[in-house]
Design a protein around this motif. Structure first.
Motif, PDB file in Angstrom:
ATOM      1  N   GLY A 541      12.275  -1.094   1.704  1.00  0.00           N
ATOM      2  CA  GLY A 541      12.023   0.034   0.812  1.00  0.00           C
ATOM      3  C   GLY A 541      12.370  -0.264  -0.627  1.00  0.00           C
ATOM      4  N   ASP A 542      13.431  -1.042  -0.842  1.00  0.00           N
ATOM      5  CA  ASP A 542      13.793  -1.445  -2.206  1.00  0.00           C
ATOM      6  C   ASP A 542      12.782  -2.435  -2.770  1.00  0.00           C
ATOM      7  OD1 ASP A 542      16.077   0.133  -2.122  1.00  0.00           O
ATOM      8  OD2 ASP A 542      17.338  -1.498  -1.376  1.00  0.00           O
ATOM      9  N   PHE A 543      12.313  -3.340  -1.906  1.00  0.00           N
ATOM     10  CA  PHE A 543      11.363  -4.364  -2.356  1.00  0.00           C
ATOM     11  C   PHE A 543      10.067  -3.757  -2.866  1.00  0.00           C
ATOM     12  CE2 PHE A 543       7.500  -6.653  -1.106  1.00  0.00           C
ATOM     13  CZ  PHE A 543       7.554  -7.707  -2.000  1.00  0.00           C
ATOM     14  N   VAL A 544       9.489  -2.808  -2.102  1.00  0.00           N
ATOM     15  CA  VAL A 544       8.178  -2.286  -2.505  1.00  0.00           C
ATOM     16  C   VAL A 544       8.254  -1.571  -3.841  1.00  0.00           C
ATOM     17  CG1 VAL A 544       7.245  -2.149  -0.166  1.00  0.00           C
ATOM     18  CG2 VAL A 544       8.491  -0.184  -1.099  1.00  0.00           C
ATOM     19  N   ILE A 545       9.432  -1.058  -4.176  1.00  0.00           N
ATOM     20  CA  ILE A 545       9.607  -0.422  -5.485  1.00  0.00           C
ATOM     21  C   ILE A 545       9.810  -1.484  -6.568  1.00  0.00           C
ATOM     22  CG2 ILE A 545      11.161   1.016  -6.856  1.00  0.00           C
ATOM     23  CD1 ILE A 545      11.555   2.729  -4.338  1.00  0.00           C
ATOM     24  N   ARG A 546      10.704  -2.427  -6.324  1.00  0.00           N
ATOM     25  CA  ARG A 546      10.967  -3.474  -7.326  1.00  0.00           C
ATOM     26  C   ARG A 546       9.716  -4.282  -7.642  1.00  0.00           C
ATOM     27  NH1 ARG A 546      11.621  -8.683  -7.199  1.00  0.00           N
ATOM     28  NH2 ARG A 546      11.815  -8.794  -4.911  1.00  0.00           N
ATOM     29  N   ALA A 547       8.929  -4.556  -6.591  1.00  0.00           N
ATOM     30  CA  ALA A 547       7.725  -5.371  -6.780  1.00  0.00           C
ATOM     31  C   ALA A 547       6.542  -4.567  -7.327  1.00  0.00           C
ATOM     32  CB  ALA A 547       7.340  -6.025  -5.457  1.00  0.00           C
ATOM     33  N   GLY A 548       6.718  -3.265  -7.519  1.00  0.00           N
ATOM     34  CA  GLY A 548       5.684  -2.454  -8.132  1.00  0.00           C
ATOM     35  C   GLY A 548       4.604  -1.950  -7.192  1.00  0.00           C
ATOM     36  N   HIS A 549       4.836  -2.023  -5.896  1.00  0.00           N
ATOM     37  CA  HIS A 549       3.840  -1.521  -4.953  1.00  0.00           C
ATOM     38  C   HIS A 549       3.834   0.004  -4.896  1.00  0.00           C
ATOM     39  CE1 HIS A 549       2.946  -5.510  -3.388  1.00  0.00           C
ATOM     40  NE2 HIS A 549       4.251  -5.746  -3.333  1.00  0.00           N
ATOM     41  N   ILE A 550       4.961   0.602  -5.205  1.00  0.00           N
ATOM     42  CA  ILE A 550       5.088   2.062  -5.164  1.00  0.00           C
ATOM     43  C   ILE A 550       6.129   2.469  -6.194  1.00  0.00           C
ATOM     44  CG2 ILE A 550       6.944   2.182  -3.430  1.00  0.00           C
ATOM     45  CD1 ILE A 550       3.831   4.416  -3.355  1.00  0.00           C
ATOM     46  N   LYS A 551       5.989   3.662  -6.708  1.00  0.00           N
ATOM     47  CA  LYS A 551       6.934   4.182  -7.699  1.00  0.00           C
ATOM     48  C   LYS A 551       8.074   4.896  -6.991  1.00  0.00           C
ATOM     49  CE  LYS A 551       6.825   6.899 -11.982  1.00  0.00           C
ATOM     50  NZ  LYS A 551       5.938   7.714 -12.859  1.00  0.00           N
ATOM     51  N   ALA A 552       9.285   4.767  -7.500  1.00  0.00           N
ATOM     52  CA  ALA A 552      10.440   5.439  -6.894  1.00  0.00           C
ATOM     53  C   ALA A 552      10.349   6.939  -7.099  1.00  0.00           C
ATOM     54  CB  ALA A 552      11.731   4.905  -7.492  1.00  0.00           C
ATOM     55  N   THR A 553      10.732   7.685  -6.091  1.00  0.00           N
ATOM     56  CA  THR A 553      10.857   9.132  -6.216  1.00  0.00           C
ATOM     57  C   THR A 553      12.292   9.435  -6.623  1.00  0.00           C
ATOM     58  OG1 THR A 553       9.173   9.563  -4.535  1.00  0.00           O
ATOM     59  CG2 THR A 553      10.718  11.340  -5.002  1.00  0.00           C
ATOM     60  N   LEU A 554      12.491   9.887  -7.841  1.00  0.00           N
ATOM     61  CA  LEU A 554      13.829  10.126  -8.356  1.00  0.00           C
ATOM     62  C   LEU A 554      14.365  11.499  -7.964  1.00  0.00           C
ATOM     63  CD1 LEU A 554      13.374   8.536 -11.908  1.00  0.00           C
ATOM     64  CD2 LEU A 554      14.230   7.479  -9.798  1.00  0.00           C
TER      65      LEU A 554
END
Length: 564
Positions: A541-554
């Motif tokens: 879950g951290d990877f897909v955000i760091r790599a730009g595949h998905i935006k984090a929901t803050l």
């Protein structure tokens, strides 16, 4: 301008404190159903009316009404039952339900499925004989109170569990309707009930509470309306951080609805728990939305008022001033399987129960095996919020005997892919009236295909928190998973990515309304990238955000803010 109330508010107001015409309906054999109004009221008594959707067409063609039955949820604060209670509860399932099974739920209790109307009262009376009930297990009240089932730190858990029980008992409805309808309790004086906490129309919507003991977030504190996070010093419980406004439900295509993670109001002393719980519940009672039920959960009240205003409202109601929240960390989102040692010299065995379904058949004779264990076990059974079961408090001399039974009946197996232990689904079809797609009946086959992809990329030892639900109401808490499939139609799901594997970040929609083939193709590519590009022990879950595949929901209101 006065807001028009939802029809549920009329039903509650006219119900004579949750009685309605339930008693009269039980005596009618003309139909297996309850009236539309009573279908809302029976929830407060712990059960829903359902029918087998697999049989609807056939029964309609035969000019029969749907095969109506009830799903009843038992109230078990903290999820702990004795072996004798387990045996008796299991016998009730065998004798009084069409399914003959128990199902462990994500609310740390068990449900009965397939109860014909004539068997509801005998079942509830049978539960009463073993000191269990279904009061307020559903409906617009506080429901089942979760508690971390941690059997290791026994003294700390015992105290946290005691607070979960106190909270549950304190927030029960005061009406005697349950006892008069189901236990035939007389009411010679004819006195009207009083509801000092809930009032005549109860809460605007359901309300969920959890007690957590860090570092284990197996109760998903951020998915609850109210959570108490235990704060300990030198192993002694000193108080709790109070979290409010969590909730998973949303509606497909409606961007005004969204899941939300709970906000931290601050720290309180342990002796202030009941006062604060009452204040939060009554604040929601008075400020929650009673016009639109889709906006009636506490999460929307908190966002509408603002966290600071809501904190002040709670403080003014209970006279408690929140201190600054104490630091804590969650490191684990799922159960610890196999044997673990407790501080009290006892051992505890966590068993994986596929989909929480206690039955004989594939993958083993689980129902019979647990009954055999219950006949000799001297500790307790602890239901987890991940639909598994802990055989807790086993003396070391009895471990081999318990394990032998577990293995004989398929409750304990070697070689199971770790991913199965980190995956969860709701019931969905055929009985849930809200389900748009399969979940429980689909989870096993989907996980097998997902494990094949993991092996392809040499990731089989790196399980990912994965959840499937038949609709977006979120019973299996999908929006906190690293990967979630949320039903959109038969054979089609929305794919969500980006939870953190610890239950402390929401995920986000990645692709909408896609088939299994499309889902597996997308996940194949993402797992390949994850295998090649991840950093050290970086979670998926951290990877897909760091790599730009998905935006984090803050925060919840960012849930629909897509990367594109």
């Amino acid at each position: 301008m006065m807001t028009q109330l939802s029809d549920n508010e009329r039903i509650k107001s006219e119900s004579n404190y949750l009685r309605g015409t339930i008693a009269e309906a039980l005596n009618s054999q003309v139909t297996g159903a309850f009236s539309e109004d009573d279908q809302q009221l029976i929830k407060f008594h712990g059960f829903y009316q359902q029918d087998d959707r697999d049989l609807r067409k056939d029964r309609k063609e035969r000019k029969l009404e749907p095969l109506y039955s009830a799903m009843l949820r038992v109230r078990i604060p903290g999820g702990i039952v004795s072996p004798s209670q387990w045996l008796a509860a299991n016998e009730l399932a065998l004798k009084l339900t069409e399914s003959g099974t128990l199902r462990l739920t994500t609310r740390q209790t068990f449900q009965y499925h397939g109860i014909l109307k004539r068997n509801i009262k005998p079942l509830i009376q049978g539960l009463d004989k073993i000191m269990l009930d279904s009061i307020a297990a559903c409906g617009d009240v506080n429901r089942q109170v979760l508690c971390n089932p941690n059997p290791v730190e026994s003294r700390l858990h015992h105290e946290a569990y005691a607070y979960a029980v106190q909270i549950s008992e304190h927030l029960l409805p005061s009406t005697r309707a349950y006892y008069q309808i189901w236990m035939d309790e007389p009411n010679p004086s004819g006195a009207e009930d009083q509801e000092p906490i809930y009032g005549k129309t109860y809460l605007p919507r359901k309300f969920k509470i959890a007690v957590a003991v860090p570092p284990h977030n197996d109760v998903d504190v951020h998915a609850n309306d109210l959570s108490f996070v235990a704060i300990a010093e030198q192993g002694e419980l000193i108080g709790f951080n109070v979290l409010v406004g969590g909730g998973m439900g949303s509606t497909h295509g409606d961007k005004q609805t969204y899941p939300r993670m709970a906000s931290n109001l601050g720290f309180i002393l342990k002796e202030q728990v009941l006062d604060v719980a009452t204040a939060v519940v009554t604040a929601q009672r008075d400020h929650g939305n009673r016009g639109e039920r889709r906006f009636a959960r506490l999460k929307y009240t908190v966002d509408r008022l603002g966290v600071e205003v809501f904190r002040q409202e709670v403080e003014s109601r209970c006279g408690v001033v929140f201190a600054e929240g104490r630091p804590y960390e969650f490191t684990q989102h799922t159960d610890r399987f196999g044997w673990v040692d407790g501080m009290d010299g006892l051992r505890h065995l966590t068993l994986f129960i596929p989909n929480g379904r206690i039955k004989d058949g594939e993958p083993g004779r689980l129902q019979t095996g647990l009954a055999e264990i219950a006949k000799i076990h001297q500790g307790d059974f602890r239901i987890t919020a991940s639909q598994n079961l802990i055989v807790a408090g086993v003396p070391k001399a009895e471990c081999a005997r318990i394990e032998a039974i577990a293995r004989e009946y398929g409750l304990l197996k070697d070689g199971l892919a770790p991913q199965h232990l980190h995956s969860m689904a709701c019931v969905a079809l055929p009985t849930c009236t809200l389900a748009m797609a399969e979940a429980e009946r689909y989870l096993g086959s989907f996980v097998e295909k997902f494990v094949t992809l993991q092996r392809k990329h040499q990731l089989e030892s790196k399980p990912i928190v994965l959840r499937i639900t038949g609709c977006p109401n979120g019973c299996a808490r999908p929006f906190l998973a690293e990967i979630a499939l949320v039903g959109k139609a038969l054979g089609r799901y929305n794919l969500y990515l980006g939870g953190d594997g610890k239950g402390t970040r929401l995920n986000k929609l990645y692709r909408e309304n896609i088939t299994e083939e499309q889902i597996l193709t997308l996940l194949d590519a993402l797992l390949g990238a994850y295998a090649a590009e991840r950093m050290n022990d970086e979670a998926f879950g951290d990877f897909v955000i760091r790599a730009g595949h998905i935006k984090a929901t803050l925060e919840g209101r960012d849930f629909h803010d897509h990367l594109s």
